[in-house]
Design a protein around this motif. Structure first.
Motif, PDB file in Angstrom:
ATOM      1  N   ASP A  18      39.790  36.402  52.308  1.00 51.42           N
ATOM      2  CA  ASP A  18      40.762  35.741  51.404  1.00 51.42           C
ATOM      3  C   ASP A  18      41.863  35.948  51.495  1.00 51.42           C
ATOM      4  N   CYS A  92      45.891  36.562  41.226  1.00 52.33           N
ATOM      5  CA  CYS A  92      44.737  36.437  42.118  1.00 52.33           C
ATOM      6  C   CYS A  92      43.454  37.031  41.746  1.00 52.33           C
ATOM      7  N   LEU A  96      39.810  35.385  40.529  1.00 53.89           N
ATOM      8  CA  LEU A  96      38.692  35.842  41.217  1.00 53.89           C
ATOM      9  C   LEU A  96      37.544  36.328  40.242  1.00 53.89           C
ATOM     10  N   VAL A 101      33.766  37.174  40.829  1.00 52.38           N
ATOM     11  CA  VAL A 101      33.823  38.021  42.014  1.00 52.38           C
ATOM     12  C   VAL A 101      33.815  39.412  41.387  1.00 52.38           C
ATOM     13  N   ALA A 104      36.407  42.300  46.164  1.00 53.43           N
ATOM     14  CA  ALA A 104      37.181  41.504  47.006  1.00 53.43           C
ATOM     15  C   ALA A 104      38.263  42.191  47.926  1.00 53.43           C
ATOM     16  N   ARG A 300      41.865  29.564  49.159  1.00 54.12           N
ATOM     17  CA  ARG A 300      41.314  28.687  47.934  1.00 54.12           C
ATOM     18  C   ARG A 300      42.136  27.666  47.474  1.00 54.12           C
ATOM     19  N   SER A 306      36.461  27.706  45.855  1.00 59.53           N
ATOM     20  CA  SER A 306      36.431  29.121  45.108  1.00 59.53           C
ATOM     21  C   SER A 306      34.767  29.581  45.613  1.00 59.53           C
TER      22      SER A 306
END
Length: 364
Positions: A18, A92, A96, A101, A104, A300, A306
Motif C-alpha cells: 500500500d 492512513c 486502515l 486492518v 500494515a 486506495r 480498500s
C-alpha cells in the motif's frame, strides 16, 4: 459458506502493499493544496472532495501504468512538509484500522518529498510521527511499519537503502523499489540489494506488473528479493492444457517451491491493464495452485478500493468463503517483515480467534 459484506468488513486484514501517496483522502488533498499553493487538475468547476476523488479514479482507470503513475503528481505535490506528511500518515492509520486492518506495511519514496527543503531523515521522522500518533489514538489495535522505496529510474537506491537500515529499529521494516519497470531493470540497483543482504535487512521489489518474466527473474535470482511486488506476470510461466492439467515453468515452480510471497493487488492490476477483470485475474489460479499469494490494495485513492473491497470482489468473482479470506490474511502475516515471534502473536492472538468467531457466526 459465502460471507456477508458486513462479515468481510469486520474480518481482520493484513496489508503488505500500500502506497502512502496513493491513499490520501480527497478532502485532505484539497486542504493541503490550498495551504501549499499546489495546483490541482482543472475539474471545470470549484473542486470538491467528491469531484477530486472521481478525477483520480478516472485518470488512473486508463489501462496504462505510465498514466496511472502520473496521478501521483498531485498527491506527492501536497506532501512536501513535515506537518503534511504527519497528517497523511496519521489519517492512513485511521482509515486502515476502520477497514479492519490489524497489520500494515506502508511504502513511499522519501526522495520524492524533499522539494521544499526537508531532508530524507526529516521525511521519515515526519511519517513515523504520524504513524505513532494514529496507532496511539487507536489504543494499539493496529501495527504499522514503513517500507522505504527508491525510484527505479533514479540513482539514489543506495542512499535510501542506508536510510532504511538506519531506521530499522525505529519503525522501518524494509526496502522497496518502484516506478515504471520497462527500461529500468532491478539489476541497476544491485549494489543496494547486496548492501541490504549484508545488513540482514528485508526488501521487496516491484516486479512482474507491467513487465514480464525477466523482471521477476532478475528480482529473485539477481537481486534476492524476499517478496515480489505484484508478481502477477508469473502466470506467463503457467500453462493450462486443454484437459485441465497445469504445468509450471522453471521460474514459476521456483517461486512456488521457495514460497516467495506475491503481493497481489487485483483492482490496481485491472486499472493498469495487467488483468482484464477481477474474474480473469491470475490470483484465482495462483491460489488454487497454492502459491504464497497475499491480497493488497496498492493505491486506495486511485483504485477507489480498500481491503474490504478487494476481499469482497474475490468473494463475488470466485465464490470464496471466510476460510479463503483467512488463508490470504495468514499468508500476509507470514510474509510480513515483522520479527517471527511478533508475526506469530498476531496470527494466534488476533487473526485466528477473529476468524473463528466469524465462522461460528456464519454457522461454519
Amino acid at each position: 459458506m459465502t460471507p456477508t459484506l458486513d462479515q468481510v468488513r469486520r474480518a481482520p486484514k493484513v496489508l503488505l502493499h500500500d502506497h502512502l501517496d496513493g491513499g490520501l483522502r480527497p478532502q485532505t488533498i484539497l486542504e493541503l493544496a490550498a495551504d501549499s499553493g499546489h495546483r490541482l487538475p482543472d475539474l471545470g468547476a470549484e473542486p470538491t472532495a467528491e469531484s477530486l476523488g472521481r478525477w483520480f479514479a478516472e485518470a488512473a482507470d486508463s489501462g496504462s501504468l505510465v498514466r496511472y503513475l502520473e496521478t501521483f503528481d498531485h498527491t506527492v505535490g501536497v506532501m512536501q512538509t513535515g506537518p503534511a506528511l504527519t497528517r497523511v500518515a496519521r489519517e492512513c492509520v485511521e482509515d486502515l484500522a476502520a477497514d479492519g486492518v490489524v497489520y500494515a506495511e506502508i511504502r513511499y519514496a522519501p526522495e520524492q518529498h524533499v522539494e521544499s527543503g526537508l531532508t530524507l531523515e526529516e521525511v521519515v521522522a515526519a511519517v513515523q510521527e504520524g504513524f505513532d500518533e494514529g496507532v496511539a489514538a487507536l489504543g494499539g489495535r493496529i501495527v504499522v511499519r514503513q517500507l522505504l522505496t527508491a525510484m527505479r529510474h533514479q540513482a539514489r537506491s543506495m542512499e535510501i537503502a542506508e536510510l532504511a537500515v538506519a531506521w530499522r529499529d525505529r519503525g522501518v521494516a524494509g526496502f522497496d523499489i518502484a516506478g515504471a519497470e520497462a527500461g529500468y531493470p532491478p539489476t541497476r540497483h544491485l549494489d543496494a540489494f547486496e548492501y541490504l543482504q549484508r545488513e540482514n535487512f528485508h526488501f521487496t521489489i516491484h516486479a512482474g506488473e507491467a513487465f514480464g518474466l525477466p523482471s521477476i527473474w532478475q528480482a529473485i535470482q539477481w537481486c534476492g528479493a524476499d517478496r515480489l511486488g505484484h508478481g502477477v506476470r508469473i502466470i506467463d510461466d503457467v500453462t493450462v492444457h486443454d484437459d485441465g492439467s497445469v504445468e509450471l515453468g522453471r521460474l514459476a515452480a521456483y517461486v512456488r517451491d521457495k514460497r516467495i510471497p506475491l503481493e497481489m493487488c487485483p483492482w490496481s492490476n485491472v486499472q493498469t491493464g495487467a488483468a482484464a477483470s477481477i474474474a480473469d485475474h491470475p490470483i484465482g489460479l495462483l491460489k488454487k495452485l497454492r502459491f504464497r499469494v497475499t491480497l493488497n490494495t496498492d493505491n486506495r485513492l486511485m483504485s477507489k478500493t480498500s481491503m474490504t473491497h478487494e476481499m469482497w470482489s474475490l468473494v463475488e468473482a470466485f465464490g470464496y468463503g471466510l476460510d479463503d479470506l483467512r488463508w490470504f490474511t495468514i499468508n500476509g502475516m507470514k510474509s510480513s517483515f515483522l520479527p517471527f515471534d511478533q508475526r506469530l502473536a498476531i496470527i494466534d492472538d488476533v487473526i485466528k480467534p477473529a476468524y473463528a468467531a466469524l465462522l461460528t457466526e456464519a454457522g461454519g
